[in-house]
Design an enzyme around this catalytic site. Structure first.
Site, mmCIF file in Angstrom:
data_model
loop_
_atom_site.group_PDB
_atom_site.id
_atom_site.type_symbol
_atom_site.label_atom_id
_atom_site.label_comp_id
_atom_site.label_asym_id
_atom_site.label_seq_id
_atom_site.Cartn_x
_atom_site.Cartn_y
_atom_site.Cartn_z
ATOM 1 N N ARG A 200 1.840 -11.431 4.267
ATOM 2 C CA ARG A 200 2.494 -10.273 3.735
ATOM 3 C C ARG A 200 3.775 -10.840 3.051
ATOM 4 N NH1 ARG A 200 3.235 -5.426 7.896
ATOM 5 N NH2 ARG A 200 3.753 -4.395 5.728
ATOM 6 N N CYS A 258 11.596 -6.202 8.810
ATOM 7 C CA CYS A 258 9.717 -6.416 8.953
ATOM 8 C C CYS A 258 9.293 -5.347 7.966
ATOM 9 C CB CYS A 258 9.494 -6.256 10.637
ATOM 10 S SG CYS A 258 9.952 -4.722 10.918
#
Length: 300
Positions: A200, A258
């Site tokens: 990611r 995050c």
């Protein structure tokens, strides 16, 4: 950082344990309090991206006396009040968090133990948020629910009665926070860690947010690598070496983000165990990527 007793609890800067072992929690529940803390309150913070409501799992089995905490509605701004520009899990108003904490039975001076069934990846949000709100003694059950049951400890099933309301008073500001408009400056002057999975970070996949990639200047440091196969945190020296390898030093500030600010709290726990004083970008990549005027970077 000091390590205590045979289990080797880790201490925060304020000499408060960050982690607790199943045997320590079992003793505290039996005695009603920790010998080095206050009356014990246990919070079950089960949440997953694919199953945000963990109440059904809670009712199938939880630590005796634990209270279920809904991360989506109690540890974040409720879904109906969110805007994409604020990210997927904006911090709740402190008054809302205080109301929830009192409903969990929290009083001033309590020792709060949080856990989940996901290597503390979700319960760390409660640790960080309560510490940020001024609760001095918050501990994570190291190894989470798996460690509790592996030690032979019992579970309760079914719903629980509402605890006697508490009277805790909360105020934000105990831990450093990076605002949206300060993120690029922070990344340029310090080390900004991206706690998401590496693919990611590189932008190869993006399952939930509108733009793939990462914040320019951020360094990939998946928080899942801060624990062992059993979900227990690595030792402070191991964590310190891991963070040093990605550029973290005592000479510059370190922060974490995050996807939505949940697992970034887990990274903050690991950084604190390693002896650093991390800042958190609560909006994280879900907020950043919803601002098309802000740049994103791709690749390693």
């Amino acid at each position: 950082m000091a390590r205590l007793s045979g289990y080797g609890r880790f201490m925060s800067e304020a000499d408060r344990p960050i982690l607790t072992a199943p045997a320590e929690l079992e003793t505290a529940l039996r005695d009603g309090r920790y010998a080095d803390g206050g009356p014990v309150r246990v919070l079950d913070v089960r949440w997953r991206l694919d199953q945000p409501d963990g109440r059904a799992d809670f009712e199938l089995g939880h630590i005796p006396g634990a209270v279920y905490v809904d991360l989506d509605t109690e540890l974040a701004l409720p879904p109906e009040q969110r805007r994409p520009a604020d990210g997927r899990h904006p911090l709740p108003a402190v008054e809302v968090l205080q109301q929830a904490a009192r409903a969990w039975g929290l009083d001033a001076g309590d020792t709060v133990v949080v856990y989940d069934d996901l290597k503390n990846l979700s319960s760390a949000r409660a640790w960080w948020l309560l510490r940020h709100a001024g609760v001095a003694d918050v501990r994570l059950l190291d190894g989470s629910l798996r460690a509790w049951t592996s030690a032979g400890n019992p579970l309760e099933t079914g719903p629980t009665d509402a605890p006697t309301p508490g009277s805790v008073t909360l105020a934000y500001g105990a831990l450093p926070v990076i605002p949206l408009d300060g993120v690029l400056e922070f990344a340029a002057s310090g080390t900004l860690l991206d706690a998401r999975a590496a693919d990611r970070y590189r932008g190869e996949v993006e399952p939930v947010d509108p733009r793939p990639g990462h914040i320019p200047g951020a360094v990939s440091a998946p928080t899942t690598e801060n624990v062992d196969a059993a979900g227990r945190f690595l030792t402070p020296s191991e964590l310190r070496a891991r963070f040093a390898a990605v550029g973290v030093t005592d000479a510059a500030p370190v922060g974490a983000y995050c996807g939505s600010g949940v697992t970034a709290a887990h990274e903050a726990v690991a950084l604190t165990l390693a002896g650093f004083e991390p800042a958190l970008f609560p909006g994280s990549y879900s907020q950043w990527s919803n601002h098309p005027e802000l740049p994103v970077a791709l690749g390693a």
